[in-house]
Scaffold this active site. Structure first.
Site, PDB file in Angstrom:
ATOM      1  N   ARG A   1       0.837  -1.200   0.000  1.00  0.00           N
ATOM      2  CA  ARG A   1       0.000   0.000   0.000  1.00  0.00           C
ATOM      3  C   ARG A   1       0.875   1.255   0.000  1.00  0.00           C
ATOM      4  NH1 ARG A   1      -3.585   2.530   4.067  1.00  0.00           N
ATOM      5  NH2 ARG A   1      -2.616   1.341   5.723  1.00  0.00           N
TER       6      ARG A   1
ATOM      7  N   ARG B   1      -9.419   2.214  -3.068  1.00  0.00           N
ATOM      8  CA  ARG B   1      -8.171   1.805  -2.416  1.00  0.00           C
ATOM      9  C   ARG B   1      -7.897   2.719  -1.230  1.00  0.00           C
ATOM     10  NH1 ARG B   1      -6.787  -3.218  -3.599  1.00  0.00           N
ATOM     11  NH2 ARG B   1      -7.385  -3.579  -5.752  1.00  0.00           N
ATOM     12  N   ILE B   2      -7.394   2.135  -0.159  1.00  0.00           N
ATOM     13  CA  ILE B   2      -7.021   2.927   1.011  1.00  0.00           C
ATOM     14  C   ILE B   2      -5.603   3.431   0.809  1.00  0.00           C
ATOM     15  CG2 ILE B   2      -6.647   2.874   3.504  1.00  0.00           C
ATOM     16  CD1 ILE B   2      -8.659   0.473   3.525  1.00  0.00           C
ATOM     17  N   LEU B   3      -5.429   4.735   0.931  1.00  0.00           N
ATOM     18  CA  LEU B   3      -4.101   5.319   0.742  1.00  0.00           C
ATOM     19  C   LEU B   3      -3.323   5.275   2.056  1.00  0.00           C
ATOM     20  CD1 LEU B   3      -5.178   8.376  -1.442  1.00  0.00           C
ATOM     21  CD2 LEU B   3      -3.883   6.362  -2.213  1.00  0.00           C
TER      22      LEU B   3
ATOM     23  N   ASN C   1     -13.067  13.298   0.248  1.00  0.00           N
ATOM     24  CA  ASN C   1     -13.653  11.980  -0.062  1.00  0.00           C
ATOM     25  C   ASN C   1     -15.165  12.067   0.048  1.00  0.00           C
ATOM     26  OD1 ASN C   1     -13.674   9.093  -0.520  1.00  0.00           O
ATOM     27  ND2 ASN C   1     -14.076   8.817   1.666  1.00  0.00           N
ATOM     28  N   THR C   2     -15.859  11.299  -0.792  1.00  0.00           N
ATOM     29  CA  THR C   2     -17.301  11.143  -0.601  1.00  0.00           C
ATOM     30  C   THR C   2     -17.581   9.707  -0.199  1.00  0.00           C
ATOM     31  OG1 THR C   2     -19.501  11.341  -1.588  1.00  0.00           O
ATOM     32  CG2 THR C   2     -17.722  10.714  -3.084  1.00  0.00           C
ATOM     33  N   HIS C   3     -18.454   9.558   0.790  1.00  0.00           N
ATOM     34  CA  HIS C   3     -18.744   8.226   1.346  1.00  0.00           C
ATOM     35  C   HIS C   3     -20.263   8.044   1.449  1.00  0.00           C
ATOM     36  CE1 HIS C   3     -18.017   4.577   3.605  1.00  0.00           C
ATOM     37  NE2 HIS C   3     -19.003   4.954   4.393  1.00  0.00           N
TER      38      HIS C   3
ATOM     39  N   ASP D   1      -8.155  11.693   6.737  1.00  0.00           N
ATOM     40  CA  ASP D   1      -6.990  11.683   7.610  1.00  0.00           C
ATOM     41  C   ASP D   1      -6.410  10.272   7.554  1.00  0.00           C
ATOM     42  OD1 ASP D   1      -8.564  10.129   9.240  1.00  0.00           O
ATOM     43  OD2 ASP D   1      -8.714  11.599  10.855  1.00  0.00           O
TER      44      ASP D   1
ATOM     45  N   ASP E   1     -12.195   6.501   6.518  1.00  0.00           N
ATOM     46  CA  ASP E   1     -13.511   7.158   6.591  1.00  0.00           C
ATOM     47  C   ASP E   1     -13.705   7.885   7.926  1.00  0.00           C
ATOM     48  OD1 ASP E   1     -14.140   6.229   4.040  1.00  0.00           O
ATOM     49  OD2 ASP E   1     -15.014   4.376   4.809  1.00  0.00           O
TER      50      ASP E   1
HETATM   51  C1  GRF Z   1     -20.032   6.568  -4.488  1.00  0.00           C
HETATM   52  O1  GRF Z   1     -21.280   6.289  -3.915  1.00  0.00           O
HETATM   53  C2  GRF Z   1     -18.981   6.807  -3.444  1.00  0.00           C
HETATM   54  O2  GRF Z   1     -19.473   7.402  -2.296  1.00  0.00           O
HETATM   55  C3  GRF Z   1     -18.536   5.403  -3.140  1.00  0.00           C
HETATM   56  O3  GRF Z   1     -18.496   4.780  -4.396  1.00  0.00           O
HETATM   57  C4  GRF Z   1     -19.475   5.362  -5.236  1.00  0.00           C
HETATM   58  C5  GRF Z   1     -18.794   5.742  -6.513  1.00  0.00           C
HETATM   59  O4  GRF Z   1     -19.697   5.907  -7.559  1.00  0.00           O
HETATM   60  N1  GRF Z   1     -17.290   5.389  -2.420  1.00  0.00           N
HETATM   61  P1  GRF Z   1     -19.242   6.476  -8.974  1.00  0.00           P
HETATM   62  O5  GRF Z   1     -18.058   5.651  -9.461  1.00  0.00           O
HETATM   63  O6  GRF Z   1     -18.883   7.922  -8.789  1.00  0.00           O
HETATM   64  O7  GRF Z   1     -20.441   6.303  -9.859  1.00  0.00           O
END
Ligand code: GRF
Length: 200
Positions: free
Chosen positions: A65, A91-93, A107-109, A141, A145
């Site tokens: 990693r 991938r986890i950085l 990041n979006t989760h 960080d 997540d």
């Molecule tokens: C998103 O819902 C994101 O939050 C998650 O993976 C999904 C990615 O979707 N980690 P896309 O590849 O942007 O369509």
């Protein structure tokens, strides 16, 4: 102009929302690179269509990693990016990424963190039986997540939902929130104080 790199592993619909917001002028910054760990990621086609430089770094080509992260950081740095957006990057950085871009990796989760961290957030929300989940856009960080939260929005879980239908409903919200955050970040509008992020 401010430059940013987008890292994505899959369909790239969040990348597309960002590229559309650049095209419309909502985001006053220039994508310098789209990087993926998966050679067949649809995100690559979206980047090509928008004329954005691309890089593919398959995880299996690296010993660890840490060496993978070093290669990612080198690509992102050489693109001239001032900040980084993880848009479905699976991938986890390693900590070196945060050291290279402190409080500058977004990041979006697909959950209301700290609930349902990790790669199976949508399936776990359904399995748990929650009636509300959502999405979280945050700075990363060194813990998975976990970093300072920028914005969250709730999304209902409806009777009969499966992972796909719920994830699609969450993505509709992500496609609105993530470009807004990128636009604000590019304008230097976030102040980070410990775990708290203020919009100025
Ligand atoms: C998103 O819902 C994101 O939050 C998650 O993976 C999904 C990615 O979707 N980690 P896309 O590849 O942007 O369509």
């Amino acid at each position: 102009m401010t430059r940013f790199a987008v890292l994505a592993s899959g369909a790239g619909t969040n990348l597309q929302a960002i590229l559309d917001a650049v095209a419309s002028g909502q985001i006053a910054a220039e994508p310098s690179l789209v990087l993926t760990d998966r050679p067949n990621a649809k995100a690559l086609d979206r980047a090509q269509a928008a004329g954005i430089p691309r890089a593919v770094l398959p995880f299996k080509d690296f010993e660890s990693r840490e060496t993978f992260t070093d290669a990612v950081v080198a690509e992102v740095k050489s693109s001239g990016a001032d900040f980084v957006v993880l848009a479905g990057f699976m991938r986890i950085l390693a900590p070196a990424a945060c050291e290279a871009y402190p409080n500058a990796i977004i990041n979006t989760h697909p959950s209301l963190l700290p609930a349902f961290q990790g790669a199976s957030a949508v399936a776990e929300a359904i399995a748990y039986g929650v009636t509300v989940t959502g999405c979280t856009v945050h700075l990363i960080d060194e813990e998975l997540d976990h970093g300072p939260i920028i914005v969250q929005e709730a999304v209902p879980v409806l009777p009969g939902d499966d992972e796909e239908s719920l994830h699609e409903r969450i993505k509709v919200v992500e496609h609105r929130l993530l470009p807004e955050v990128v636009a604000n970040f590019a304008q230097g509008r976030y102040r980070v104080d410990g775990r708290h992020v203020a919009l100025t």
